[in-house]
Enzyme design. Structure first.
Site, PDB file in Angstrom:
ATOM      1  N   ASP A 105      -1.969  -1.451  -9.510  1.00 39.88           N
ATOM      2  CA  ASP A 105      -2.177  -2.860  -9.207  1.00 39.88           C
ATOM      3  C   ASP A 105      -2.245  -3.628 -10.521  1.00 39.88           C
ATOM      4  O   ASP A 105      -3.014  -3.260 -11.425  1.00 39.88           O
ATOM      5  CB  ASP A 105      -3.484  -3.063  -8.436  1.00 39.88           C
ATOM      6  CG  ASP A 105      -3.368  -2.673  -6.973  1.00 39.88           C
ATOM      7  OD1 ASP A 105      -2.238  -2.502  -6.481  1.00 39.88           O
ATOM      8  OD2 ASP A 105      -4.421  -2.539  -6.315  1.00 39.88           O
ATOM      9  N   GLU A 136       0.821  -1.215   0.000  1.00 39.52           N
ATOM     10  CA  GLU A 136       0.000   0.000   0.000  1.00 39.52           C
ATOM     11  C   GLU A 136       0.857   1.269   0.000  1.00 39.52           C
ATOM     12  O   GLU A 136       0.400   2.336   0.423  1.00 39.52           O
ATOM     13  CB  GLU A 136      -0.972   0.008   1.193  1.00 39.52           C
ATOM     14  CG  GLU A 136      -1.766  -1.267   1.385  1.00 39.52           C
ATOM     15  CD  GLU A 136      -2.619  -1.647   0.181  1.00 39.52           C
ATOM     16  OE1 GLU A 136      -2.726  -0.849  -0.761  1.00 39.52           O
ATOM     17  OE2 GLU A 136      -3.167  -2.763   0.187  1.00 39.52           O
TER      18      GLU A 136
END
Length: 581
Positions: free
Chosen positions: A389, A192
């Site tokens: 991602d 993250e």
């Protein structure tokens, strides 16, 4: 050749939580099957096309250690083939139904799906030898891309409760990379993009006892393990408004953010720092060497992340949400960002090529313009880093892999922008400026609120208790020569790694698979507690009843990961932080 404007790299972060042996549908193994079918194989095919054309990609590809373990598993290989066969049958059944109903257009789309999944089945077996990890390694060995590592199970490093826990996550990430790719990793994806500098730390959960403890900065663990660079969000470098990457995709996060927005204070923007330069990061005087930080470019990020006005929201593209059951195949287009499922129009595959090409041209122009502006201001080449991602490219955005290929192909013909992965950019830029960074992540608001809020703060109580217990048993027995005791300690470590996965808090906050996430977290917590108790009893008596060994073997077989795990990682901090006046 024209004068260089600088460098560009896509950074694709590939990660899924461990799902083998923990459910199949709607949550579990099919997450991995979908990602492999919709993202990993299409991207491998795109990279192989570039390689066959004599082109590199300049892509920096992150593969988390736990994902690498799953892709290498024999269980995945068989389950994935079964999954593809199921999709081929679904397409065949849909085709027969549409023909019977006289729906020629949907019949043609069903035919597309049958061909698509059939080609994936063939490619998996014949082109990649049922070993996707090896296929990625071949591309790296050929210089087509660079692969980087991450924390063992994507643990949210700033919130882990002990330096030994962070140390173990990083060391396992390096060890797993070496085992699968046969070399040392250069780069590291912070889960993250979450970073914490060195400072006296107290648990961020209410009512937990304890005085502040000096904790190492995240970059210190990277430095001492030979890692050279990582990635941050732009607001950590410059201040200003944090542009989150998830809120647009999950309605629950939009509602949650409304409660946190009042607490959010935007840092003043620092004009002397730029996301188009490379900086060295250090938060401790005795750090072995600073580690380089690449910064996410906000302009190119929004162009792909935003479902409202980014490329994936184009009305001609395949809609992610509307599916035909029982097979689960998709036959409708996005139509518009505001369209309800009932208003989605039929998908026309023949309409998308022109949009892909237009958007590839636009993206290349956008990057070139950013670098030209930077060079005009600074008088030197810059670099643009575009992290996403991996599962966004293909899984969420079906046309994404072809768009990526078209972008990379255009950049290879560009005379002023060089496609270069992180390691090459670092070598070329040779940064000298050392900076400090604040704590934060790439989540909305730039902090930890997605992974720590009133819905999931209870999870951290279990994580912190387990980390304390793991440190205790490792300190006592990590050097004990008894092989059975070592096996017990290693399984304790595996269960702790799985408990620490940041996915559980994320899924609870997004409501996307909340029940599953809560079940998984409590399962790994219960496993760890029993294994730790068994370890203590065995260490004292050097024997256990058969039912305990049965439980141990069940955990060992189900959670068969990280054969090179080392209990000594939890026994002590390798380079403890030194208190300074």
């Amino acid at each position: 050749m024209s004068e260089s404007l600088g460098y560009f790299t896509f950074v694709l972060h590939s990660h899924l939580p461990y799902v083998i042996g923990h459910g199949r549908w709607p949550h579990g193994m099919d997450w991995l099957n979908e990602a492999a079918a919709e993202s990993y194989i299409p991207l491998l095919q795109a990279f192989n096309r570039l390689g066959a054309e004599g082109r590199g990609s300049g892509v920096t590809l992150g593969i988390t250690p736990i994902l690498a373990e799953m892709l290498a598993s024999k269980v995945f290989r068989q389950e994935f083939k079964d999954y593809l066969d199921q999709k081929i049958r679904a397409a065949t059944d849909d085709l027969a139904t549409f023909k019977k109903l006289g729906d020629g257009h949907f019949a043609s789309v069903a035919r597309m799906w049958a061909s698509h999944y059939g080609e994936l089945r063939r490619s998996f077996s014949e082109d990649f030898g049922e070993d996707l990890l090896e296929a990625f390694k071949r591309l790296m060995d050929a210089g087509v891309l660079e692969i980087i590592t991450s924390a063992a199970t994507h643990g949210y490093l700033p919130l882990l409760g002990r330096d030994t826990a962070v140390q173990a996550q990083v060391k396992q990430g390096v060890a797993t990379y070496r085992r699968h790719f046969g070399r040392d990793p250069q780069g590291f994806w912070l889960p993250e993009c979450a970073y914490r500098p060195r400072y006296p730390w107290t648990p961020p959960v209410k009512d937990l006892p304890g005085a502040p403890v000096l904790r190492k900065g995240v970059e210190e663990f990277l430095s001492e393990n030979g890692l050279r660079y990582f990635f941050i969000d732009s607001h950590l470098l410059k201040g200003g408004k944090a542009i989150g990457v998830y809120k647009d995709r999950f309605d629950a996060l939009e509602r949650l953010w409304e409660r946190f927005a009042a607490q959010y204070q935007e840092r003043p923007e620092e004009e002397d720092k730029s996301p188009y330069g490379v900086y060295l990061v250090s938060s401790a005087p005795e750090t072995m060497r600073p580690v380089a930080a690449f910064t996410r470019d906000p302009k190119t990020g929004l162009q792909v992340w935003s479902g409202e006005w980014g490329y994936p929201g184009d009305g001609n593209y395949l809609d992610f949400h509307k599916k035909r059951f029982p097979g689960g195949l998709r036959y409708w287009q996005v139509t518009s960002a505001q369209a309800d499922l009932a208003d989605k129009q039929p998908y026309h595959p023949e309409w998308v090529a022109a949009r892909i090409n237009d958007q590839a041209d636009h993206f290349v122009s956008l990057v070139s313009g950013i670098l030209a502006d930077f060079k005009a201001r600074e008088g030197r080449p810059g670099m643009v880093v575009a992290p996403y991602d991996t599962e966004l490219i293909g899984h969420w955005w079906f046309e994404g892999p072809e768009w990526l290929y078209q972008v990379l192909k255009r950049f290879q013909d560009h005379t002023q922008v060089s496609l270069s992965p992180g390691g090459e950019i670092l070598e070329a830029s040779a940064p000298r400026t050392v900076i400090s960074l604040p704590e934060g992540s790439w989540g909305e608001g730039g902090y930890h609120w997605i992974w720590l809020n009133e819905m999931n703060d209870w999870t951290w109580r279990h994580v912190y208790a387990a980390e304390e217990a793991m440190e205790e048993v490792a300190r006592l027995w990590a050097d004990d020569p008894d092989p059975q005791l070592q096996d017990l300690l290693k399984q304790c470590g595996r269960s702790l790694f799985l408990l620490e996965s940041s996915d559980w808090q994320f899924l609870i906050s997004t409501f996307s698979a909340r029940d599953y996430a809560e079940l998984r977290l409590t399962t790994h917590n219960d496993d760890f507690r029993r294994l730790a108790a068994m370890t203590r009893r065995y260490a004292e008596a050097r024997q256990l009843p058969s039912e305990d060994w049965n439980f141990f073997h069940l955990c060992q077989e189900r959670d068969d990961v990280f054969p090179d795990i080392d209990p000594r990682w939890w026994a002590q901090v390798q380079y403890p932080p030194v208190e300074t006046e």
